[in-house]
Design a protein around this motif. Structure first.
Motif, short mmCIF file in Angstrom:
data_model
loop_
_atom_site.label_atom_id
_atom_site.label_comp_id
_atom_site.label_asym_id
_atom_site.label_seq_id
_atom_site.Cartn_x
_atom_site.Cartn_y
_atom_site.Cartn_z
N GLN A 179 1.08 -17.28 0.23
CA GLN A 179 -0.05 -16.56 -0.36
C GLN A 179 0.21 -15.04 -0.29
O GLN A 179 1.07 -14.60 0.47
N PRO A 180 -0.55 -14.23 -1.04
CA PRO A 180 -0.31 -12.78 -1.00
C PRO A 180 -0.52 -12.19 0.40
O PRO A 180 -1.38 -12.66 1.15
N VAL A 181 0.29 -11.19 0.73
CA VAL A 181 0.18 -10.52 2.03
C VAL A 181 0.14 -9.00 1.83
O VAL A 181 1.01 -8.44 1.16
N ASN A 182 -0.86 -8.36 2.43
CA ASN A 182 -0.92 -6.89 2.42
C ASN A 182 0.16 -6.33 3.33
O ASN A 182 0.29 -6.76 4.49
N LEU A 183 0.92 -5.35 2.84
CA LEU A 183 1.86 -4.63 3.70
C LEU A 183 1.51 -3.15 3.59
O LEU A 183 1.68 -2.53 2.52
N GLY A 184 1.00 -2.60 4.66
CA GLY A 184 0.61 -1.19 4.65
C GLY A 184 0.24 -0.76 6.04
O GLY A 184 0.13 -1.57 6.95
N ASN A 185 0.07 0.55 6.20
CA ASN A 185 -0.32 1.10 7.49
C ASN A 185 -1.81 1.45 7.42
O ASN A 185 -2.22 2.22 6.56
N PRO A 186 -2.63 0.88 8.31
CA PRO A 186 -4.07 1.13 8.21
C PRO A 186 -4.52 2.53 8.62
O PRO A 186 -5.71 2.83 8.58
N ASP A 187 -3.59 3.40 8.97
CA ASP A 187 -3.93 4.76 9.38
C ASP A 187 -4.43 5.55 8.15
O ASP A 187 -3.64 6.00 7.32
N GLU A 188 -5.77 5.71 8.05
CA GLU A 188 -6.38 6.23 6.83
C GLU A 188 -6.74 7.71 6.94
O GLU A 188 -7.22 8.14 7.99
N HIS A 189 -6.50 8.46 5.86
CA HIS A 189 -6.84 9.89 5.86
C HIS A 189 -7.47 10.27 4.52
O HIS A 189 -7.10 9.69 3.49
N THR A 190 -8.34 11.30 4.54
CA THR A 190 -8.77 11.82 3.24
C THR A 190 -7.60 12.66 2.70
O THR A 190 -6.75 13.14 3.46
N PHE A 242 0.86 -1.19 0.00
CA PHE A 242 0.00 0.00 0.00
C PHE A 242 0.90 1.25 0.00
O PHE A 242 2.09 1.16 0.26
N ASN A 243 0.29 2.41 -0.28
CA ASN A 243 1.04 3.67 -0.44
C ASN A 243 2.16 3.82 0.59
O ASN A 243 1.92 3.77 1.79
N THR A 244 3.36 4.02 0.08
CA THR A 244 4.56 4.09 0.93
C THR A 244 5.30 5.38 0.63
O THR A 244 5.32 5.84 -0.51
N PHE A 245 5.89 5.97 1.67
CA PHE A 245 6.61 7.23 1.46
C PHE A 245 7.86 7.26 2.33
O PHE A 245 8.02 6.44 3.23
N GLY A 246 8.73 8.23 2.05
CA GLY A 246 9.94 8.39 2.86
C GLY A 246 11.04 9.03 2.05
O GLY A 246 10.86 9.36 0.87
N PRO A 247 12.22 9.22 2.66
CA PRO A 247 13.36 9.77 1.94
C PRO A 247 13.68 8.94 0.70
O PRO A 247 13.44 7.73 0.69
N ARG A 248 14.23 9.58 -0.30
CA ARG A 248 14.59 9.01 -1.60
C ARG A 248 13.39 8.80 -2.52
O ARG A 248 13.52 8.22 -3.59
N MET A 249 12.20 9.24 -2.08
CA MET A 249 11.11 9.32 -3.06
C MET A 249 11.58 10.34 -4.08
O MET A 249 12.26 11.29 -3.72
N HIS A 250 11.17 10.19 -5.33
CA HIS A 250 11.61 11.16 -6.33
C HIS A 250 10.88 12.47 -6.12
O HIS A 250 9.69 12.48 -5.85
#
Ligand code: NAD
Ligand code: UDP
Ligand code: UDP
Length: 343
Positions: A258-269, A198-206
Motif C-alpha cells: 500500500q502507499p507509504v509516506n516518506l518525509g520528515n515531520p519537522d514542520e516550519h512556516t 514529501f518535500n526533499t532537498f540536498g546536493p544536486r538539486m537544480h
C-alpha cells in the motif's frame, strides 16, 4: 608505441567509488527512470555501491549527465537517453519509476508533457514490469493530498485537489499513476510499491528549478532579497535526500504494497524557513514578499506511522545539518558557474 599508449591509458584510467561484490544470486538488475535527476542520482549511487547492475533511463529534461558521470563506463552501469512516453524493452528485476518533472515551475512549463509522462510513461513502465514479472516502485508525492484538510496527512486521507488548477497536471498525473499501479496489481499481478514523497532537498538539486530550498539558499549566498510567496504562513516539512533514498530502498524490498509516506515531520512556516537559511548562510539578504502562488497548499506534514511500523524507517538527518550540507553544495556550484563564465 602500443606499450606507451597502454601505459598512458592506464595512467588516465577512471577510478570509481568502491562497489561491493554481490554473488549472481543477490545481484539485481535495476532500472531507474529519471535516474539522472536529483533524487534518482543519489539512488543510483546507493544501489551501485551495494553491487547491483543499474540502468538509468532519462530524457534529460531536468536531469543531467553530470549527476551520474562518476559511473559512466563502469561495467555495472548503463545510461540510456530515452523518453519514457515511448515504450522501452529491456530485461530487469526491479524498476524505480522516478521520471517526472518535480518542481512547480518545471511541471507547469509544459503541463501536457507532465501529464503524458505520468500517465503514458507510467503505463509503459508498468507494461515493462508486467512483461518481465518485475517489481515497480512509483515515486508519488504528497501533492496527491492537495491542499489538505487533515493535518498531518496519513496515507488513508484521499486528498483535496483542484482538478483544473495550475498544479493539476502534476497532482492528478501522480494520482492516476497510483491508480494505474493498483489496476496492474489487481489485473495482471504486477508487484507495485508506492512512495508518497514529501518535500526533499540536498546536493544536486537544480540551481534554477524554483523550489523553495534552492531559491532561498542561492538568494542568501548572493545577498539578494529572499522571496517569500504570500505571507509565508504556509508550512512545509523538509527531508534530507539520504533519508529518502534509504526509505525508497526499504519500501521496494518490503512486503508492504500500500502507499507509504516518506518525509520528515519537522514542520516550519516558509517565513521561518527563510530566516533559518538567512541565519545559516550569514548573508545580508532582506526578506521580501511576492504574490502568493495559486492553489499553494497551506500546510503539509507527513504522518509517518506506516513507514515506522512497516519499514522500520524514520528520518535521521536533522534539517539544520542537511541545510548546511546543501549550502556547501550551492557555494561550490556558484563558484563553478562563475569560473566557467570567465573561461
Ligand atoms: P528531478 O527533476 O531532478 O528528476 C526527474 C528526472 O526525470 C530528471 O532527470 C528528468 O530529466 C527525468 N524525466 C522527466 N521526464 C522524463 C521523461 N518523459 N522520460 C525520461 N525521463 C524523464 O526531480 P526529483 O526531485 O529528483 O524527483 C524525482 C521523483 O520524485 C519525481 O517523480 C518526483 O515527482 C518525485 N518527488 C520528488 C519530491 C522532491 O521534493 N524532490 C517530492 C515528491 C515527489
Ligand atoms: N511496454 C513497454 N515495455 C515492455 C512491455 C510493454 O514499454 O517491455 C509498453 C507497451 O508498449 C504498452 C504499455 O507498456 O504501451 C502497456 O503494456 P501492456 O502489456 O499492459 O498493454 P498492451 O501492450 O497490451 O497494450
Ligand atoms: N516558495 C516561496 N518562495 C520561493 C519558492 C517557493 O515562498 O522562492 C514557497 C511556495 O509558495 C510554497 C513553498 O515555498 O509554499 C514550497 O515550494 P516548493 O516549490 O519548494 O514546493 P511545493 O511544496 O510547493 O511543491
Amino acid at each position: 608505441y602500443l606499450k606507451e599508449r597502454i601505459k598512458s591509458l592506464e595512467k588516465g584510467k577512471k577510478t570509481y567509488p568502491e562497489v561491493k561484490f554481490l554473488t549472481y544470486k543477490d545481484r539485481k538488475r535495476i532500472l531507474i527512470s529519471g535516474g539522472a535527476g536529483f533524487v534518482g542520482s543519489h539512488l543510483v549511487d546507493r544501489l551501485m555501491m551495494e553491487g547491483h547492475e543499474v540502468t538509468v533511463v532519462d530524457n534529460f529534461f531536468t536531469g543531467r549527465k553530470r549527476n551520474v558521470e562518476h559511473w559512466l563506463g563502469h561495467e555495472n552501469f548503463e545510461l540510456i537517453n530515452h523518453d519514457i512516453v515511448n515504450p522501452l524493452f529491456i530485461e530487469v528485476d526491479q524498476i524505480y519509476h522516478l521520471a517526472s518533472p518535480a518542481s512547480p515551475p518545471n511541471y507547469m512549463y509544459n503541463p501536457v508533457k507532465t501529464i503524458k509522462t505520468n500517465t503514458i510513461g507510467t503505463n509503459n513502465m508498468l507494461g515493462l514490469a508486467k512483461r518481465v514479472r518485475g517489481r515497480l516502485l512509483l515515486a508519488s508525492t504528497s501533492e496527491v493530498y492537495g491542499d489538505p484538510e487533515i493535518h498531518p496527512q496519513p496515507e488513508t486521507y484521499w486528498g483535496h485537489v483542484n482538478p483544473i488548477g495550475p498544479r493539476a497536471c502534476y497532482d492528478e498525473g501522480k494520482r492516476v499513476a497510483e491508480t494505474m499501479c493498483y489496476a496492474y496489481a489487481k489485473q495482471d499481478a504486477v508487484q507495485v510499491r508506492v512512495a508518497r514523497i514529501f518535500n526533499t532537498f540536498g546536493p544536486r538539486m537544480h540551481m534554477n528549478d524554483g523550489r523553495v530550498v534552492s531559491n532561498f539558499i542561492l538568494q542568501a549566498l548572493q545577498d539578494e532579497p529572499i522571496t517569500v510567496y504570500g505571507e509565508g504562513t504556509q508550512t512545509r516539512s523538509f527531508q534530507y535526500v539520504s533519508d529518502l533514498v534509504e526509505g525508497l530502498i526499504k519500501l521496494m524490498n518490503s512486503n508492504y504494497s500500500q502507499p507509504v509516506n516518506l518525509g520528515n515531520p519537522d514542520e516550519h512556516t516558509i517565513l521561518d524557513f527563510a530566516k533559518i537559511i538567512n541565519g545559516l548562510v550569514g548573508g545580508k539578504s532582506k526578506i521580501v514578499h511576492k504574490p502568493a502562488m495559486t492553489d499553494d497548499p497551506r500546510k503539509r506534514k507527513p504522518d509517518i506511522k506506516v513507514a515506522k511500523s512497516q519499514l522500520r524507517w524514520q528520518p535521521k538527518v536533522s534539517m539544520m545539518s542537511g541545510i548546511n550540507k546543501t549550502i556547501e553544495y550551492f557555494r561550490g556550484e556558484l563558484h563553478r558557474s562563475r569560473h566557467s563564465e570567465r573561461n
